[in-house]
Design an enzyme around this catalytic site. Structure first.
Site, PDB file in Angstrom:
ATOM      1  N   ASN A 173     -10.227 -18.052 -26.633  1.00 52.16           N
ATOM      2  CA  ASN A 173     -10.878 -18.554 -27.847  1.00 52.16           C
ATOM      3  C   ASN A 173      -9.898 -18.700 -29.010  1.00 52.16           C
ATOM      4  OD1 ASN A 173     -14.368 -17.419 -28.113  1.00 52.16           O
ATOM      5  ND2 ASN A 173     -13.440 -19.036 -26.908  1.00 52.16           N
ATOM      6  N   GLY A 206     -19.463 -17.771 -22.913  1.00 52.36           N
ATOM      7  CA  GLY A 206     -19.510 -18.727 -21.816  1.00 52.36           C
ATOM      8  C   GLY A 206     -18.737 -18.294 -20.592  1.00 52.36           C
ATOM      9  N   ARG A 240     -10.831 -21.600 -16.383  1.00 47.86           N
ATOM     10  CA  ARG A 240     -12.161 -21.017 -16.515  1.00 47.86           C
ATOM     11  C   ARG A 240     -12.730 -20.614 -15.157  1.00 47.86           C
ATOM     12  NH1 ARG A 240     -15.133 -20.955 -21.264  1.00 47.86           N
ATOM     13  NH2 ARG A 240     -13.700 -21.138 -23.013  1.00 47.86           N
ATOM     14  N   HIS A 254     -19.173 -27.128 -30.343  1.00 48.87           N
ATOM     15  CA  HIS A 254     -19.367 -25.688 -30.491  1.00 48.87           C
ATOM     16  C   HIS A 254     -18.073 -24.955 -30.811  1.00 48.87           C
ATOM     17  CE1 HIS A 254     -21.951 -22.242 -30.092  1.00 48.87           C
ATOM     18  NE2 HIS A 254     -21.217 -21.696 -29.124  1.00 48.87           N
ATOM     19  N   TRP A 255     -16.934 -25.507 -30.411  1.00 48.81           N
ATOM     20  CA  TRP A 255     -15.654 -24.830 -30.616  1.00 48.81           C
ATOM     21  C   TRP A 255     -14.994 -25.349 -31.896  1.00 48.81           C
ATOM     22  CZ3 TRP A 255     -13.861 -25.774 -24.902  1.00 48.81           C
ATOM     23  CH2 TRP A 255     -14.524 -24.851 -24.062  1.00 48.81           C
ATOM     24  N   ASN A 284     -17.025 -16.097 -32.829  1.00 47.48           N
ATOM     25  CA  ASN A 284     -17.454 -17.388 -32.304  1.00 47.48           C
ATOM     26  C   ASN A 284     -18.702 -17.206 -31.447  1.00 47.48           C
ATOM     27  OD1 ASN A 284     -17.356 -20.150 -31.320  1.00 47.48           O
ATOM     28  ND2 ASN A 284     -16.526 -19.295 -29.430  1.00 47.48           N
TER      29      ASN A 284
END
Length: 276
Positions: free
Chosen positions: A44, A36, A178, A255-256, A101
């Site tokens: 992560n 991403g 981010r 998702h995480w 991941n």
């Protein structure tokens, strides 16, 4: 636990960033991040890797083209897979377990399929497989493509919200971190090289993909029940086709998995790795 400062390795494909933590004499585990915007290996796994450091040597790799390791210009999945071999060779490691991941899981599973002698045990967090019942591309992928078409903070914020079940995890600090990483040279271009029709066509021609049945390493799949990026029905094909695999689906989780279900992930992943 040793220094968490990023290190750099000059390998045939270019400079690779990585961190090398934990027991230097422990069995090696290679941690691979997702794809991403603004992602890094350390983002992560920084809150997770410490749970493994007492028993394992933990290498957190930064894939090419995500703002830390050199851009290579090939398909990001292939470049990432090659970088795994290069960092293991650089560190003198013949064989390692892998925790991956999303894209990192795809990269790790591809390495396990194509070079099984390099992979001991494999843990994938979403990503691996294909949707059977859910429409594709999934909501999170569509939001990612929207962001790449017009990169701005509101679009990044919408994508981040699709990654998690608990919306409180999407803080202003996370958004700013981010956004800063996304603006590193080459990051947007690398993302576009992964999410475009030509790259998808390479997958369909088998240049990037692999046969799930060739993943013979003992494998543990983690999935968030509420994943809006890799819907849980994606897990059915790898669960059925990988010869030595188990699947853990965790509730109230997107998702995480390693962030939203941190305790369960660390407990189950450690137990799985220690079986070897």
């Amino acid at each position: 636990m040793s220094s968490i400062d990023v290190r750099f390795a000059d390998v045939p494909g270019g400079r690779l960033g990585y961190r090398d933590l934990g027991d230097p004499d422990g069995r090696p585990v290679l941690f691979l991040h997702g794809s991403g915007p603004g992602v890094t290996g350390w983002r992560n796994y920084s809150e997770t890797v410490g749970a493994f450091a007492d028993e394992f040597r933990c290498i957190v790799l930064e894939f090419p083209g995500f703002g830390i390791s050199d851009v290579r210009g090939g398909h990001p999945v292939v470049d990432a897979r090659n970088s795994c071999v290069e960092i293991l060779d650089h560190l003198g490691i013949d064989r390692a377990s892998i925790v991956g991941n999303s894209m990192g899981g795809i990269v790790g599973a591809g390495l396990a399929a194509k070079q099984p002698d390099r992979v001991d045990r494999l843990i994938c967090i979403g990503g691996v497989g294909t949707t059977l019942f859910s429409p594709g591309p999934a909501e999170g992928i569509r939001l990612l493509m929207d962001f790449l078409a017009e990169p701005d903070k509101p679009a990044l914020h919408r994508w981040l919200r699709s990654m998690v079940f608990d919306q409180a995890l999407v803080t202003e600090q996370l958004l700013e971190e981010r956004w800063a990483q996304v603006n590193e040279p080459g990051v947007i271009e690398s993302m576009k090289s992964l999410y475009n029709p030509a790259a998808i066509a390479k997958v369909s021609r088998g240049e990037v993909s692999f046969d799930l049945a060739d993943v013979t390493a003992p494998t543990l799949l983690f999935w968030g029940r509420d994943d809006r990026v890799s819907p849980v029905d994606m897990s059915i094909m790898p669960m059925r086709l990988m010869p030595d695999v188990e699947l853990h689906v965790l509730p109230n989780c997107g998702h995480w998995v390693m962030i939203e279900q941190k305790d369960a992930f660390e407990r189950q992943a450690r137990e799985f790795l220690l079986r070897g």
